[in-house]
Write a protein that holds these residues in place. Structure first.
Motif, PDB file in Angstrom:
ATOM      1  N   LEU A 115       0.809  -1.215   0.000  1.00 55.58           N
ATOM      2  CA  LEU A 115       0.000   0.000   0.000  1.00 55.58           C
ATOM      3  C   LEU A 115       0.850   1.276   0.000  1.00 55.58           C
ATOM      4  O   LEU A 115       0.340   2.362   0.228  1.00 55.58           O
ATOM      5  N   GLU A 116       2.127   1.145  -0.301  1.00 51.48           N
ATOM      6  CA  GLU A 116       3.035   2.287  -0.195  1.00 51.48           C
ATOM      7  C   GLU A 116       2.736   3.438  -1.154  1.00 51.48           C
ATOM      8  O   GLU A 116       3.172   4.565  -0.931  1.00 51.48           O
ATOM      9  N   ASP A 117       1.979   3.184  -2.210  1.00 54.40           N
ATOM     10  CA  ASP A 117       1.724   4.244  -3.191  1.00 54.40           C
ATOM     11  C   ASP A 117       0.239   4.629  -3.270  1.00 54.40           C
ATOM     12  O   ASP A 117      -0.238   5.080  -4.303  1.00 54.40           O
ATOM     13  N   ILE A 118      -0.466   4.502  -2.153  1.00 50.79           N
ATOM     14  CA  ILE A 118      -1.888   4.867  -2.112  1.00 50.79           C
ATOM     15  C   ILE A 118      -2.014   6.389  -2.132  1.00 50.79           C
ATOM     16  O   ILE A 118      -1.382   7.092  -1.355  1.00 50.79           O
ATOM     17  N   ASP A 119      -2.859   6.888  -3.026  1.00 51.22           N
ATOM     18  CA  ASP A 119      -3.091   8.337  -3.128  1.00 51.22           C
ATOM     19  C   ASP A 119      -4.063   8.831  -2.053  1.00 51.22           C
ATOM     20  O   ASP A 119      -3.846   9.892  -1.466  1.00 51.22           O
ATOM     21  N   LEU A 120      -5.141   8.089  -1.840  1.00 52.92           N
ATOM     22  CA  LEU A 120      -6.218   8.560  -0.984  1.00 52.92           C
ATOM     23  C   LEU A 120      -6.861   7.391  -0.254  1.00 52.92           C
ATOM     24  O   LEU A 120      -7.078   6.337  -0.844  1.00 52.92           O
ATOM     25  N   THR A 121      -7.148   7.602   1.025  1.00 53.21           N
ATOM     26  CA  THR A 121      -7.842   6.590   1.819  1.00 53.21           C
ATOM     27  C   THR A 121      -9.044   7.230   2.494  1.00 53.21           C
ATOM     28  O   THR A 121      -8.947   8.337   3.032  1.00 53.21           O
ATOM     29  N   ILE A 122     -10.172   6.531   2.453  1.00 54.65           N
ATOM     30  CA  ILE A 122     -11.425   7.000   3.046  1.00 54.65           C
ATOM     31  C   ILE A 122     -11.796   6.022   4.160  1.00 54.65           C
ATOM     32  O   ILE A 122     -11.969   4.829   3.912  1.00 54.65           O
ATOM     33  N   ILE A 123     -11.892   6.540   5.383  1.00 55.93           N
ATOM     34  CA  ILE A 123     -12.145   5.702   6.553  1.00 55.93           C
ATOM     35  C   ILE A 123     -13.230   6.339   7.408  1.00 55.93           C
ATOM     36  O   ILE A 123     -13.272   7.558   7.566  1.00 55.93           O
ATOM     37  N   LYS A 124     -14.050   5.501   7.991  1.00 55.53           N
ATOM     38  CA  LYS A 124     -15.065   5.977   8.938  1.00 55.53           C
ATOM     39  C   LYS A 124     -14.388   6.290  10.266  1.00 55.53           C
ATOM     40  O   LYS A 124     -13.614   5.494  10.791  1.00 55.53           O
ATOM     41  N   GLY A 125     -14.687   7.462  10.818  1.00 58.70           N
ATOM     42  CA  GLY A 125     -14.239   7.808  12.158  1.00 58.70           C
ATOM     43  C   GLY A 125     -15.383   7.565  13.124  1.00 58.70           C
ATOM     44  O   GLY A 125     -16.547   7.768  12.784  1.00 58.70           O
ATOM     45  N   ASN A 126     -15.069   7.131  14.326  1.00 56.76           N
ATOM     46  CA  ASN A 126     -16.106   6.808  15.299  1.00 56.76           C
ATOM     47  C   ASN A 126     -16.553   8.011  16.118  1.00 56.76           C
ATOM     48  O   ASN A 126     -17.741   8.176  16.388  1.00 56.76           O
ATOM     49  N   PHE A 127     -15.602   8.826  16.549  1.00 58.63           N
ATOM     50  CA  PHE A 127     -15.886   9.979  17.392  1.00 58.63           C
ATOM     51  C   PHE A 127     -14.995  11.136  16.966  1.00 58.63           C
ATOM     52  O   PHE A 127     -13.883  10.923  16.496  1.00 58.63           O
ATOM     53  N   ALA A 128     -15.456  12.360  17.190  1.00 61.37           N
ATOM     54  CA  ALA A 128     -14.645  13.552  16.971  1.00 61.37           C
ATOM     55  C   ALA A 128     -14.615  14.342  18.274  1.00 61.37           C
ATOM     56  O   ALA A 128     -15.571  14.310  19.044  1.00 61.37           O
ATOM     57  N   VAL A 129     -13.516  15.050  18.500  1.00 65.04           N
ATOM     58  CA  VAL A 129     -13.319  15.796  19.732  1.00 65.04           C
ATOM     59  C   VAL A 129     -13.211  17.280  19.408  1.00 65.04           C
ATOM     60  O   VAL A 129     -12.263  17.707  18.748  1.00 65.04           O
ATOM     61  N   ALA A 130     -14.172  18.053  19.878  1.00 64.43           N
ATOM     62  CA  ALA A 130     -14.201  19.483  19.568  1.00 64.43           C
ATOM     63  C   ALA A 130     -13.009  20.221  20.163  1.00 64.43           C
ATOM     64  O   ALA A 130     -12.467  21.124  19.534  1.00 64.43           O
ATOM     65  N   GLU A 131     -12.560  19.827  21.356  1.00 63.89           N
ATOM     66  CA  GLU A 131     -11.516  20.591  22.039  1.00 63.89           C
ATOM     67  C   GLU A 131     -10.166  20.548  21.337  1.00 63.89           C
ATOM     68  O   GLU A 131      -9.340  21.433  21.548  1.00 63.89           O
ATOM     69  N   ALA A 163      -9.452  16.172  17.104  1.00 64.12           N
ATOM     70  CA  ALA A 163      -9.046  14.778  16.913  1.00 64.12           C
ATOM     71  C   ALA A 163     -10.239  13.910  16.536  1.00 64.12           C
ATOM     72  O   ALA A 163     -11.376  14.195  16.893  1.00 64.12           O
ATOM     73  N   VAL A 164      -9.939  12.833  15.809  1.00 67.01           N
ATOM     74  CA  VAL A 164     -10.947  11.846  15.427  1.00 67.01           C
ATOM     75  C   VAL A 164     -10.452  10.474  15.869  1.00 67.01           C
ATOM     76  O   VAL A 164      -9.298  10.113  15.623  1.00 67.01           O
ATOM     77  N   TRP A 165     -11.324   9.712  16.539  1.00 63.15           N
ATOM     78  CA  TRP A 165     -10.997   8.350  16.958  1.00 63.15           C
ATOM     79  C   TRP A 165     -11.359   7.402  15.824  1.00 63.15           C
ATOM     80  O   TRP A 165     -12.488   7.399  15.323  1.00 63.15           O
ATOM     81  N   GLY A 171      -6.778   1.161  18.102  1.00 66.62           N
ATOM     82  CA  GLY A 171      -7.471   2.363  17.659  1.00 66.62           C
ATOM     83  C   GLY A 171      -6.527   3.527  17.829  1.00 66.62           C
ATOM     84  O   GLY A 171      -5.519   3.425  18.541  1.00 66.62           O
ATOM     85  N   THR A 172      -6.836   4.640  17.193  1.00 61.25           N
ATOM     86  CA  THR A 172      -5.947   5.788  17.292  1.00 61.25           C
ATOM     87  C   THR A 172      -6.716   7.088  17.143  1.00 61.25           C
ATOM     88  O   THR A 172      -7.755   7.130  16.482  1.00 61.25           O
ATOM     89  N   PHE A 173      -6.199   8.132  17.759  1.00 64.23           N
ATOM     90  CA  PHE A 173      -6.701   9.481  17.542  1.00 64.23           C
ATOM     91  C   PHE A 173      -5.871  10.102  16.431  1.00 64.23           C
ATOM     92  O   PHE A 173      -4.641  10.033  16.463  1.00 64.23           O
ATOM     93  N   ILE A 174      -6.535  10.713  15.468  1.00 58.57           N
ATOM     94  CA  ILE A 174      -5.842  11.400  14.376  1.00 58.57           C
ATOM     95  C   ILE A 174      -6.316  12.850  14.393  1.00 58.57           C
ATOM     96  O   ILE A 174      -7.514  13.120  14.421  1.00 58.57           O
TER      97      ILE A 174
END
Length: 193
Positions: free
Chosen positions: A95-111, A114-116, A162-165
């Motif tokens: 997957l080293e040359d992927i241009d774009l990835t679309i993923i569902k995020g579970n939660f977003a943090v207003a403060e 970040a997206v979980w 899981g990760t926060f981005i």
């Protein structure tokens, strides 16, 4: 000392477990527009926010934002843009040359903007970090005020990765030269629907 005697000494000197402090989370409550605060913070960290009324126009909006993307991974059934199929068995090295990835995020943090993202939604753990551009799609009702609320929500999940981005990858050296995309995606777009 032998390994056994070291481990025995460690076990004998193990401190007592301390319980977590009780925190009155109401002290963090603010009467604010969560979407606006999230937008401010995602833009502050270098990302962009796109608000949609639903997912019917998701693919059209993505094509407008990323017209040059050819190798696309979509981890969402709501997007038909995927040109590169992935599964749990996919070797991340392919997957080293992927241009774009679309993923569902579970939660977003207003403060903090970040997206979980859970492992189940990214399919291959390397995807959010190896792609050139990243799109995280999050329901508007999943935007929370602060991290305490998210930690409560994710503590109930089965313990998987899981990760926060928050924003695109970036780093700066001591000469204050900012490099975007240093360890991950060059751009991050969060789609709220």
């Amino acid at each position: 000392m032998s390994r056994e005697s070291i481990l025995k000494a460690v076990k004998a000197n193990k401190p007592e477990t301390l319980s977590l402090p009780d925190i009155d989370l109401s002290v963090f409550d603010e009467d604010i527009n969560l979407i606006e605060r999230f937008k401010e913070n995602i833009e502050f960290v270098g990302g962009r926010l796109l608000e949609l009324d639903g997912l019917a126009t998701l693919d059209e909006e993505i094509k407008t934002l990323y017209p040059e993307a050819k190798k696309i991974v979509s981890c969402m059934k709501e997007s038909a843009l995927g040109t590169v199929p992935v599964s749990k068995e996919t070797d991340p090295h392919t997957l080293e040359d992927i241009d774009l990835t679309i993923i569902k995020g579970n939660f977003a943090v207003a403060e903090n903007g970040a997206v979980w993202v859970s492992e189940d939604d990214m399919v291959v753990r390397a995807l959010p970090f190896i792609t050139n551009d990243l799109i995280l799609v999050v329901p508007k009702n999943a935007v929370n005020l602060h991290m305490h609320q998210i930690f409560d929500a994710i503590s109930e999940r089965e313990r998987t990765f899981g990760t926060f981005i928050s924003g695109p990858s970036k780093t700066a050296d001591i000469e204050q030269c900012l490099v975007v995309g240093a360890h991950g995606a060059i751009s991050l777009t969060v789609v709220l629907f």
